[in-house]
Write an enzyme that holds these catalytic residues in place. Structure first.
Site, PDB file in Angstrom:
ATOM      1  N   ARG A 141      71.642   4.215 -58.063  1.00  0.00           N
ATOM      2  CA  ARG A 141      72.321   3.580 -59.191  1.00  0.00           C
ATOM      3  C   ARG A 141      73.565   4.401 -59.502  1.00  0.00           C
ATOM      4  O   ARG A 141      73.511   5.625 -59.550  1.00  0.00           O
ATOM      5  CB  ARG A 141      71.437   3.551 -60.450  1.00  0.00           C
ATOM      6  CG  ARG A 141      70.121   2.820 -60.298  1.00  0.00           C
ATOM      7  CD  ARG A 141      69.388   2.772 -61.645  1.00  0.00           C
ATOM      8  NE  ARG A 141      67.987   2.440 -61.495  1.00  0.00           N
ATOM      9  CZ  ARG A 141      67.508   1.199 -61.410  1.00  0.00           C
ATOM     10  NH1 ARG A 141      68.350   0.186 -61.455  1.00  0.00           N
ATOM     11  NH2 ARG A 141      66.214   0.984 -61.285  1.00  0.00           N
ATOM     12  N   HIS A 185      65.148   6.001 -52.673  1.00  0.00           N
ATOM     13  CA  HIS A 185      65.236   6.458 -54.058  1.00  0.00           C
ATOM     14  C   HIS A 185      65.686   7.906 -54.144  1.00  0.00           C
ATOM     15  O   HIS A 185      65.997   8.413 -55.223  1.00  0.00           O
ATOM     16  CB  HIS A 185      63.857   6.283 -54.720  1.00  0.00           C
ATOM     17  CG  HIS A 185      63.828   6.547 -56.183  1.00  0.00           C
ATOM     18  ND1 HIS A 185      63.211   7.652 -56.738  1.00  0.00           N
ATOM     19  CD2 HIS A 185      64.342   5.840 -57.223  1.00  0.00           C
ATOM     20  CE1 HIS A 185      63.336   7.610 -58.051  1.00  0.00           C
ATOM     21  NE2 HIS A 185      64.021   6.529 -58.374  1.00  0.00           N
ATOM     22  N   ASN A 206      63.564  -2.331 -73.415  1.00  0.00           N
ATOM     23  CA  ASN A 206      62.403  -1.970 -72.595  1.00  0.00           C
ATOM     24  C   ASN A 206      61.429  -3.133 -72.472  1.00  0.00           C
ATOM     25  O   ASN A 206      60.912  -3.432 -71.388  1.00  0.00           O
ATOM     26  CB  ASN A 206      61.680  -0.772 -73.197  1.00  0.00           C
ATOM     27  CG  ASN A 206      62.408   0.547 -72.994  1.00  0.00           C
ATOM     28  OD1 ASN A 206      63.374   0.611 -72.247  1.00  0.00           O
ATOM     29  ND2 ASN A 206      61.958   1.581 -73.665  1.00  0.00           N
TER      30      ASN A 206
END
Length: 712
Positions: free
Chosen positions: A398, A458, A57
């Protein structure tokens, strides 16, 4: 809980004091991730996993967010954030807050986790602790496997300082010429093509508890460091120190200037592999100041860009230990359940015809509690081979490198069906993977579209067009998560399967908007960004305000990844002032400050961080008793509302709406992995009282999934 109506004087709800900084709020989220790595209630190898996630992260945070702030400073941007900070002030605050957290992470790994691993037969040794037989084995391994792929790079008058690639682990080596007495610097890159931790064979493992250790080995950089004489024959190795570099890795693609978006992004990816400007250097605390100063100057970094830690660098590589065959040190294995409606009660096996199930009524999917393979993947796979299916359209943001869904789409095209796929090439850090699949799809005859200029696509939607009884029936899947079977096992996401005519018509219009020339401004049911999603969300919040003003009840419960948008936040403040009771379940960034008297005392914010990454979005509005529930792909962030194509769908099936409200209630009642956002921006983890039953929301949802499928 009784409503509290505003009695204080009017305040400016856009005042910076009512907003938390986006970047600092993200740091608070990553602290919660780190807490899972230090919590003794977390299984030991899962703690290593959270250590690795915390580090990964941070890598992305530096590559994108820190890099962006540094760019703003370099070009003189002084625009204030909603909380009133300049880019430079944000960088200073980030370093001040982050440095002690990083030190805590490494110290905990070095001083606590390593010894606990030893107790379980997992020995991450230091080279200095090895016996002669182990050293001999590593020397042979070095000569056979490591030495051939190493490239020592000298730095002197005839050799300029080498380029240090992004996220690379390196050794800074000081060598001395015995003839001239001159000392020189050299750099050796630790190769990523080899395992970060070198494992010993069984015969060289330590014993523990009268049996053979599960794993014994050493970090790769130490094996290289203790065999440097082979790289610099005839020279004296004075010292070596590991260091790690992070660079700006965000893509900069001017779409208006790119005649071929796919080619433009490929070129940017090549630049990313080389790397942009350096934004961080990690060093061990033992590195001399003179050496780190030289490295810092060569990298163009400031002192505040240096992170000094104890022990190993690059703890993201700890994720590999999760593969060890020690189930008692991991979370219990979870096998996702198939919803009962998709199983034959007579033989308890998956039904063949998913379309007949959807025709009977809408179906809610909840991953990873529900099987992705047996639901979403089955929906696309069956459509690909069904002779009655005429067209399949879907968006891919994705997906995995071995995606069965992509293979099904290729199969559908080969079967003569009309297949349209919108591949989002600008999905950060998945661009290369998406390019590979885009080309493969195109070669198979799939119509591949790359989205709209200036907008990321998205939304997570699929449309299957099927001919039934001489008419067209449209089946839809509208979800909150990516069409990725791997992340579907670790992200919590929701999806709706339906054949409602209005949703089918809306998705048809939305795909036409994405693939053709369309200025579609209205939809029958869908809330679509950037068309009507912002306005509708604001209108529904204000509707709750009106209910309160008419002496009715106002209630909002919303679950999302991040809450950043200033307009949404100020409208929620107005709702709180009117007496609307608001519960927000926000996993990550939250810029709203709850509990401020006269502003947000009716707003509560909780974050749940656990085994699965909370990724689903649910929006509930009481609406004077005419309750409305929505799910979709959008967070309450500017980018989701204004700069991305998103779809949020209303839930009209009463049972599904009830199920979603139950999920929200379970999340709000969590007292094991829930954290409450405090007035000062910190988070306080809930702990059940001694006489209170532990409520772990993710565990409860697993149990419910088993009950609903008849699995004991």
């Amino acid at each position: 809980m009784p409503r509290t109506k505003k009695t204080t004087p009017q305040v400016s709800l856009s005042d910076p004091q009512y907003f938390f900084n986006r970047e600092l709020s993200w740091l608070e989220f990553n602290k919660r991730v780190l807490h899972e790595a230090t919590d003794s209630r977390t299984p030991l190898l899962e703690r290593l996993k959270f250590m690795a996630i915390f580090s990964a992260n941070l890598d992305e945070f530096f590559m994108v967010r820190i890099a962006g702030l540094k760019k703003q400073v370099d070009v003189g941007v002084t625009t204030l954030t909603p909380d009133g900070r300049t880019p430079s002030e944000q960088l200073d605050a980030i370093h001040r807050i982050l440095l002690p957290v990083v030190i805590e992470q490494h110290q905990h790994f070095q001083q606590v986790l390593r010894s606990q691993l030893v107790e379980e037969g997992i020995n991450i040794l230091n080279y200095m602790d090895l016996n002669q037989e182990q050293r001999a084995h590593l020397q042979n391994y070095f000569e056979q496997e490591i030495f051939p792929v190493l490239t020592p790079l000298a730095v002197d008058h005839s050799h300029p300082f080498p380029y240090i690639s992004n996220l690379s682990l390196n050794l800074a080596v000081l060598v001395k010429d015995p003839e001239t007495g001159r000392e020189d610097f050299a750099r050796v890159k630790v190769p990523k093509v080899l395992p970060r931790f070198v494992r010993f064979p069984k015969k060289l493992r330590q014993q523990y508890q009268d049996k053979l250790a599960v794993w014994t080995g050493v970090p790769l950089e130490q094996v290289i460091g203790h065999n440097l004489e082979s790289l610099f024959p005839g020279m004296n190795i004075q010292e070596y120190y590991p260091f790690r570099i992070t660079r700006n890795a965000d893509l900069a693609v001017e779409e208006d200037e790119a005649d071929d978006l796919l080619l433009a992004i490929e070129q940017e990816l090549r630049k990313r592999r080389i790397g942009g400007s350096a934004v961080r250097m990690e060093v061990q605390s033992t590195m001399p100041h003179a050496m780190r100063r030289m490295l810092r100057q060569e990298m163009g970094l400031k002192k505040s860009d240096i992170y000094e830690v104890e022990g190993l660098l690059g703890l993201g590589d700890l994720m590999s230990f999760l593969e060890l065959p020690v189930p008692e040190l991991k979370d219990p294995v979870w096998t996702p359940a198939t919803p009962s409606r998709l199983r034959s009660p007579a033989v308890e096996e998956d039904l063949e015809d998913i379309f007949s199930v959807i025709r009977s009524s809408d179906l809610l999917l909840h991953h990873p509690y529900h099987s992705f393979t047996g639901t979403v993947q089955k929906f696309i796979t069956q459509a690909a081979s069904d002779p009655d299916v005429q067209a399949i359209k879907m968006t891919l943001y994705r997906t995995s490198g071995d995606s069965p869904i992509v293979n099904s789409l290729i199969c559908a095209a080969e079967n003569g069906k009309q297949v349209v796929v919108l591949v989002e090439l600008k999905a950060r850090f998945d661009e290369e993977n998406n390019i590979v699949w885009a080309r493969k799809l195109e070669q198979a005859g799939v119509h591949v579209v790359y989205g709209l200029v200036g907008l990321k696509t998205h939304t997570k939607i699929s449309l299957v067009v099927r001919r039934e009884n001489h008419k067209i029936v449209r089946y839809v899947h509208i979800g909150t998560g990516n069409y990725n079977p791997k992340t579907a096992r670790v992200y919590t996401d929701l999806g709706l399967l339906s054949c409602r005519e209005d949703l089918g018509a809306d998705l048809t219009d939305l795909f036409n908007f994405l693939t053709g020339y369309s200025r579609q401004r209205s939809y029958r049911k869908l809330l679509v960004a950037p068309v009507n999603l912002r306005d509708r969300m604001l209108a529904m919040i204000r509707r709750e305000i009106e209910h309160c003003r008419q002496d009715s009840t106002g209630r909002i419960v919303a679950k999302m990844n991040s809450l950043v948008d200033p307009e949404i936040i100020t409208t929620l403040y107005e709702a709180s002032q009117a007496g609307v009771q608001i519960d927000l379940i926000v996993r990550g960034i939250c810029c709203l400050r709850p509990g401020v008297e006269g502003v947000s005392e009716n707003i509560r914010v909780v974050s749940v961080v656990g085994r699965y990454l909370e990724h689903s979005r649910i929006f509930y509005f009481h609406n004077g008793g005419q309750e409305e529930v929505y799910i979709g792909s959008a967070d309450w962030m500017r980018r989701n509302l204004d700069r991305r194509v998103e779809a949020v769908v209303p839930i009209e099936d009463p049972q599904i709406a009830k199920d979603l409200q139950e999920i929200l209630g379970i999340m709000l009642s969590d007292n094991r992995q829930a954290w409450d956002l405090q007035l000062d921006g910190s988070y306080l983890q809930r702990h059940p009282a001694e006489d209170t039953q532990k409520q772990c929301s993710q565990k409860i949802l697993m149990e419910l999934a088993q009950e609903n499928t008849g699995v004991a």
